[in-house]
Enzyme design. Structure first.
Site, mmCIF file in Angstrom:
data_model
loop_
_atom_site.group_PDB
_atom_site.id
_atom_site.type_symbol
_atom_site.label_atom_id
_atom_site.label_comp_id
_atom_site.label_asym_id
_atom_site.label_seq_id
_atom_site.Cartn_x
_atom_site.Cartn_y
_atom_site.Cartn_z
ATOM 1 N N PRO A 109 -13.011 -24.600 37.726
ATOM 2 C CA PRO A 109 -14.300 -24.432 37.048
ATOM 3 C C PRO A 109 -14.260 -23.509 35.828
ATOM 4 O O PRO A 109 -14.806 -23.855 34.783
ATOM 5 C CB PRO A 109 -15.206 -23.844 38.141
ATOM 6 N N LYS A 138 -11.532 -27.609 21.378
ATOM 7 C CA LYS A 138 -12.430 -28.311 22.321
ATOM 8 C C LYS A 138 -13.873 -27.821 22.175
ATOM 9 O O LYS A 138 -14.809 -28.613 22.129
ATOM 10 C CB LYS A 138 -11.905 -28.090 23.747
#
Ligand code: NAD
Length: 297
Positions: free
Chosen positions: A65, A173
């Site tokens: 995560p 990203k």
């Protein structure tokens, strides 16, 4: 290759499956036992601990995560020993999670001090891309480590980019996702402005697609229900890329902007809009649901 894979969630489970399909020997570990069992039924080797999965691994792949989970896995926690310390020197760690670029850099430095190597390799393409093996990987690391990682990433994705040194993958990203948030909010705003003034959103979309407002959201991911088939907006905004995940990426973009006092007024406005949208109970919907925030109530 002998691969140890950590994090069998929405993304990681499919990615690990694709590595098995490609013929690698894949040992898997996740905190959720049922996910490990599911992968074992697909041909991976189930492991009861992170350390067990790492035995004999040539490459470590993680899909977790957030940065704190990657650090705890690699460098140990109160409940688990450091992964890197039980491995022979020279193992390549490939982290595909989306984390802070500064965390990726410090992880890389620590691993190198311990004789290992590291690339950050966050992905674009979502759950569908992970399942289809068509993810885009945006990699940060040395030329040599990129060359080692590339064939493995090709077994899980279609486009593999080398963005620069360690941490560069994460920067590229979040730059992309910040732009995507801005484009989605701006496209929604423009479409609703047209609708409020009596225009048909399908006609509006066609016009903007052939004009200078053309962008990816209009081409492939129209946020207005009924304009495009097979996109989340025509399925009550189910599936796709969750508002809460977009908020996570926008938070990372804001902290990255702080590193060099970069100006990000559009990104910061988009972050406030998506955050408000989540607080209004839409966090689990696809991010194109930001369109509904512009509608007169
Ligand atoms: P997820 O929450 O579905 O899965 C994470 C998995 O990691 C869980 O199964 C959890 O049990 C496991 N985990 C946590 N700590 C662990 C540990 N110490 N050892 C082993 N397993 C551990 O998350 P996801 O949607 O698969 O996303 C993973 C990463 O990919 C995130 O960083 C996310 O931002 C990024 N990402 C997600 C998407 C998407 O569409 N879901 C798209 C692009 C990037």
């Amino acid at each position: 290759m002998n691969i140890a894979f950590y994090g069998l969630g929405n993304m990681g489970a499919s990615m690990a499956k694709n590595l098995v399909t490609a013929g690698h020997s894949v040992k898997v570990y996740d905190l959720v036992e049922s996910q490990v069992d599911m992968l074992a039924s697909f041909g991976a080797t189930a492991c009861a601990s992170a350390i067990e999965a790492a035995v004999d691994a040539d490459v470590i792949v993680s899909m977790l995560p957030a940065g704190k989970h990657v650090e705890a896995l690699y460098f140990g926690s109160d409940t688990a020993p450091a992964l890197h310390s039980v491995l022979p020197k020279g193992v390549l760690f490939v982290d595909c999670s989306t984390i802070e670029s500064s965390t990726a850099k410090s992880i890389g430095e620590k691993l190198m001090l311990n004789g290992h190597s590291f690339v950050d390799a966050p992905v674009s393409g979502g759950v569908a891309g992970a399942a289809a093996g068509t993810l885009t990987f945006i990699v940060g690391g040395s030329d040599a480590d990129f060359a080692t990682a590339k064939p493995i990433l090709e077994d899980m994705g279609k486009n593999i980019f080398h963005a620069g040194a360690i941490g560069a993958g994460q920067v590229a990203k979040i730059c992309n996702n910040m732009l995507l948030a801005v484009l989605m909010a701006g496209t929604s705003e423009a479409l609703q402005l047209g609708i409020d003034n009596g225009l048909d959103p399908k006609v509006m979309s066609e016009i903007m697609l052939q004009s200078s407002g053309r962008n990816w959201t209009l081409e492939l991911y129209n946020p207005c229900p009924g304009v495009m088939d097979s996109v989340p907006s025509s399925n009550n905004y189910a599936g796709g890329f969750m508002v809460d995940l977009m908020n996570k990426d926008l938070s990372l973009a804001m902290s990255t902007a702080n590193n060099h006092q970069s100006l990000v007024p559009m990104g910061s406005m988009a972050k406030s809009l998506f955050q408000l949208h989540s607080r209004s109970g839409n966090g689990k919907l696809d991010f194109s649901s930001i369109f509904t925030a512009f509608k007169a109530k």
